[in-house]
Design an enzyme around this catalytic site. Structure first.
Site, PDB file in Angstrom:
ATOM      1  N   CYS A  29      -3.843  -9.148  30.218  1.00 35.03           N
ATOM      2  CA  CYS A  29      -2.766 -10.416  30.086  1.00 35.03           C
ATOM      3  C   CYS A  29      -3.566 -11.513  29.183  1.00 35.03           C
ATOM      4  CB  CYS A  29      -2.304 -11.001  31.411  1.00 35.03           C
ATOM      5  SG  CYS A  29      -1.840 -12.556  31.423  1.00 35.03           S
ATOM      6  N   CYS A  32      -3.692 -15.003  30.347  1.00 37.78           N
ATOM      7  CA  CYS A  32      -4.555 -15.073  31.453  1.00 37.78           C
ATOM      8  C   CYS A  32      -5.965 -15.671  31.242  1.00 37.78           C
ATOM      9  CB  CYS A  32      -4.572 -13.802  32.449  1.00 37.78           C
ATOM     10  SG  CYS A  32      -3.088 -13.587  33.098  1.00 37.78           S
TER      11      CYS A  32
END
Lengths: 103, 362
Positions: A29, A32
């Protein structure tokens, strides 16, 4: 404090008392990866615990809290979810979010 | 303490905004960047970039982080809050000279400004002219006000939402606007993709590799996406295309039947797109996830009073990146243009910054 890597074995123990921030994330991600260093830095400045949960390593925790979009920051008080925010945030915004729940 | 006056204020720290910062900083201008979210903009959701010259395979995050460090190393300042309004102030030094309606206020501001000019002029080699030019006042969501001689609007665009009840509540609980971000949550599950453009079809192709079943719902009877993508999509066994349909409702359930747990998406209601009858035939489609990919919208409502926008809210500027407002420039997806790519964003950034530098030096 510093960022705590949490998983099935230590998650419940870590959220059960006080105000705790939990960052749900994954290696794949993008946002993230940008959010992680922000939380790492913040964790050194505040007394509250910040947990990091990798949803691929701990799918049961993500499932339990119905996390289906990451990064997802969930705030717990004494083990109960009280707020959440989806998406990477700048440090200032995390501080504000936390400030809202301090008493 | 007198308020600092920046040479260049950049609204948005994506590829366009950060590139313009690099150009302005290298020309020794003072720069502040405003960003509502995290730096990087849209590109951080791209797993791998294959079409940026000489950087094949770089991840969107790595690209954004490198760009961010580059801006920081040249001395760019970041302010992580949203710009809520931009006001053009007639430079009070000039106003004070002419007959002003409120001489007192003008003089007071002039004094503040004169102080500021003294303190900030070391880094700037702006012409004497610029002292009489208008200034821009930018107000942020935190209630702070910043002053700058020029502004580059590089605030990109946002996902278009459905505008249906429960949509906001279900974001992250079944509703997503980014397949590469959230697709992994739907391994072996049933999802729907709403939209018929390239992004929607690319997303459906990606999701088909993870999910058990992918419905693709389009409002018209044909796709806008490129034919070869559509062909590929239609050849997949776990994809079903539903044409001429609108999503008219989102239906949720409470998974644990307890009030403290969030809702999650259970199904969507489809209505025929071209019905004029009083009772259109509705269909309930059970899905675990819905990916809404129906285009993007501009973020420029806050500029309405300052400059003309096109019908979609984009800034109608050409490749010079100038706007009808002197000292105000635009770059990236916020500008009305035909090709929205990383390379055109960085290109705009360089052009807008160069235009701002020329304006400051003239």
């Amino acid at each position: 404090m510093s960022l705590i890597e949490a998983n099935k074995s230590n998650f419940e123990e870590n959220i059960k008392s006080g105000l705790v921030l939990v960052d749900f994330n994954a290696d794949w991600c993008g946002p993230c990866q940008i959010f992680a260093p922000v939380l790492e830095e913040l964790s050194k400045e505040i007394p509250e615990k910040i947990l990091s949960v990798n949803i691929d390593d701990s799918p049961e925790i993500a499932e339990k809290y119905s996390v289906s979009s990451i990064p997802c920051l969930v705030i717990f008080r004494d083990g109960e979810e009280i707020d959440r925010s989806v998406g990477a945030l700048p440090k200032k915004k995390v501080q504000k979010l936390l400030e809202k729940h301090k008493r | 303490m007198p308020q600092k006056i920046y040479d260049v204020a950049i609204v948005g720290a994506g590829a366009a905004g950060m590139t313009s910062a690099i150009y302005a900083l290298r020309a020794k201008k003072s720069v502040i960047l405003f960003e509502e979210k995290t730096f990087g903009g849209q590109i951080i959701n791209t797993h791998k970039i294959d079409n940026y010259p000489a950087a094949p395979g770089i991840s969107g995050v790595e690209f954004a982080q490198k760009l961010y460090s580059q801006v920081e190393s040249f001395g760019g300042e970041f302010e992580f809050s949203a710009v809520e309004s931009i006001e053009k102030l007639e430079n009070p030094l000039k106003t004070a000279k002419s007959s002003s309606k409120s001489v007192e206020t003008a003089l007071k501001t002039a004094r503040t400004l004169a102080n500021s000019l003294e303190t900030t002029s070391e880094t700037s080699q702006n012409s004497a002219n610029s002292a009489e030019r208008p200034l821009f006042s930018l107000k942020t969501s935190d209630g702070d006000t910043f002053l700058s001689r020029t502004v580059i609007v590089a605030n990109g665009s946002s996902e278009r939402k459905l505008g249906l009840p429960l949509e906001e509540e279900l974001i992250g609980h079944g509703i997503s606007y980014c397949a590469t971000c959230d697709g992994n949550f739907f391994k072996g599950k049933t999802v729907a993709v709403y939209g018929g453009g390239n992004t929607a079809v690319y997303s459906a192709l990606y999701l088909a590799s993870l999910a058990k079943k992918v419905y693709v719902i389009i409002r018209r009877d044909q796709f806008r996406a490129e034919p070869h993508l559509v062909q590929k999509l239609e050849s997949l066994g776990n994809v079903e295309v539903i044409k001429n349909s609108l999503i008219s409702a989102l239906n949720s359930e409470n998974p644990s039947k307890s009030a403290s747990k969030p809702l999650s998406l259970k199904s969507i209601t489809l209505t025929p797109a071209n019905t004029s009858g009083a009772s259109p035939e509705e269909k309930i489609l059970p899905v675990d996830g819905l990916f809404v990919l129906i285009g993007r919208v501009s973020n420029n409502a806050f500029l309405k009073n300052l400059l003309p926008l096109d019908a979609q809210g984009y800034i109608p500027s050409d490749e010079t990146c100038k706007t009808p407002v002197e000292g105000l420039f635009c770059a990236g997806d916020t500008r009305k243009k035909s090709l929205h790519q990383l390379v055109t964003a960085t290109s705009d950034g360089a052009i807008a910054a160069t235009a701002a530098i020329e304006y400051l030096n003239s």
